[in-house]
Write an enzyme that holds these catalytic residues in place. Structure first.
Site, short mmCIF file in Angstrom:
data_model
loop_
_atom_site.label_atom_id
_atom_site.label_comp_id
_atom_site.label_asym_id
_atom_site.label_seq_id
_atom_site.Cartn_x
_atom_site.Cartn_y
_atom_site.Cartn_z
N ASN A 1 -28.04 -49.68 83.58
CA ASN A 1 -29.21 -50.57 83.76
C ASN A 1 -29.15 -51.33 85.09
O ASN A 1 -29.62 -52.46 85.19
CB ASN A 1 -29.37 -51.54 82.57
CG ASN A 1 -30.70 -52.29 82.51
OD1 ASN A 1 -30.77 -53.40 82.02
ND2 ASN A 1 -31.75 -51.70 83.02
N CYS B 1 -31.08 -46.20 81.00
CA CYS B 1 -30.07 -45.37 81.67
C CYS B 1 -28.69 -45.84 81.23
O CYS B 1 -28.57 -46.51 80.20
CB CYS B 1 -30.24 -45.42 83.19
SG CYS B 1 -30.01 -47.06 83.91
N CYS C 1 -29.38 -49.09 88.19
CA CYS C 1 -29.93 -48.18 89.21
C CYS C 1 -31.23 -47.54 88.74
O CYS C 1 -32.32 -47.91 89.19
CB CYS C 1 -28.93 -47.08 89.58
SG CYS C 1 -27.39 -47.70 90.31
N ARG C 2 -31.15 -46.58 87.82
CA ARG C 2 -32.34 -45.80 87.47
C ARG C 2 -33.34 -46.54 86.60
O ARG C 2 -34.55 -46.54 86.91
CB ARG C 2 -31.91 -44.50 86.76
CG ARG C 2 -31.16 -43.55 87.67
CD ARG C 2 -30.47 -42.47 86.88
NE ARG C 2 -29.38 -43.00 86.07
CZ ARG C 2 -28.66 -42.31 85.18
NH1 ARG C 2 -28.98 -41.04 84.95
NH2 ARG C 2 -27.68 -42.86 84.53
N SER C 3 -32.87 -47.14 85.49
CA SER C 3 -33.86 -47.75 84.59
C SER C 3 -34.54 -48.99 85.17
O SER C 3 -35.75 -49.17 84.94
CB SER C 3 -33.29 -48.00 83.20
OG SER C 3 -32.23 -48.91 83.21
N ASP D 1 -27.94 -39.52 88.19
CA ASP D 1 -27.27 -40.81 88.39
C ASP D 1 -26.89 -40.96 89.86
O ASP D 1 -26.10 -40.17 90.38
CB ASP D 1 -26.02 -40.83 87.50
CG ASP D 1 -25.29 -42.15 87.56
OD1 ASP D 1 -25.62 -42.98 88.43
OD2 ASP D 1 -24.40 -42.35 86.73
P1 4NP Z 1 -27.52 -46.28 86.18
O1 4NP Z 1 -26.28 -45.96 87.19
O2 4NP Z 1 -27.13 -45.72 84.84
O3 4NP Z 1 -28.67 -45.56 86.79
O4 4NP Z 1 -27.67 -47.80 86.16
C1 4NP Z 1 -24.97 -46.32 86.91
C2 4NP Z 1 -24.54 -47.60 87.12
C3 4NP Z 1 -23.21 -47.93 86.88
C4 4NP Z 1 -22.34 -46.96 86.43
C5 4NP Z 1 -22.77 -45.67 86.21
C6 4NP Z 1 -24.09 -45.35 86.44
N1 4NP Z 1 -20.95 -47.29 86.21
O5 4NP Z 1 -20.18 -46.39 85.90
O6 4NP Z 1 -20.60 -48.47 86.31
#
Ligand code: 4NP
Length: 171
Positions: free
Chosen positions: A19, A16, A21-23, A132
């Site tokens: 790294n 994702c 939340c989703r992945s 997201d």
């Molecule tokens: P992820 O979510 O891609 O599912 O880990 C996010 C985590 C952090 C951010 C964006 C999405 N950020 O902008 O910091």
């Protein structure tokens, strides 16, 4: 090092943006499926981000809490960024959305081993992306788990059928 046939592994990388939340959620869900089926040394799963802002950090507390409520432990995971080696060693690199898939495609080479796909290609969801949840509320993390659990179950069935077909007796 090349694996001998007896040690052959299938390597899966969940990707994702951050790294956190989703992945990592997909990582932990697929890891539990593999371990519950005693294939933890045959199928490997890891996760990474296309961005580097959170490298070294544990998963977002909201992701950890929501996953824990369904029996998944994310606490030992730490964020890392996708590397060139991932393209060469992983069998499946599975992106959570089209933007991350696009990032991966732009960096892949014809000689790479990994197939680049969306995680939600597996399963019968009519959704394309795992949304997201970072800037939203807790319900977003529940939705991530709903989508990821269904896709990982279908991914596991696909890998078993494709790479470990049942032995057919010789006549
Ligand atoms: P992820 O979510 O891609 O599912 O880990 C996010 C985590 C952090 C951010 C964006 C999405 N950020 O902008 O910091």
């Amino acid at each position: 090092m090349t694996d001998s046939p007896e040690q052959a592994k299938i390597r899966v990388l969940m990707v994702c943006l951050g790294n956190i939340c989703r992945s990592p959620t997909a990582h932990a869900v697929f890891h539990k499926i593999i371990c519950d089926n005693k294939l933890g040394s045959t199928i490997q799963v890891d996760s990474a981000g296309t961005g580097d802002w959170h490298v070294g950090e544990p998963p977002d507390p909201r992701a950890q809490q929501t996953a824990a409520s369904r029996g998944y432990d994310l606490s030992a995971l730490r964020a890392r960024q996708v590397s060139r080696e991932d393209f060469e060693r992983q069998d499946y690199i599975l992106a959570m959305d089209e933007a991350n898939l696009q990032f991966l495609r732009q960096r892949s080479r014809a000689t790479d081993k990994a197939r680049l796909q969306l995680l939600l290609q597996y399963g019968d969801s009519d959704r394309v992306a795992v949304p997201d949840p970072y800037y939203g509320g807790d319900e977003g993390f529940e939705e991530v788990l709903d989508l990821v659990e269904a896709a990982c179950t279908a991914l596991y069935a696909h890998i078993l059928a494709s790479h470990f077909p049942p032995h057919t007796p010789q006549s």
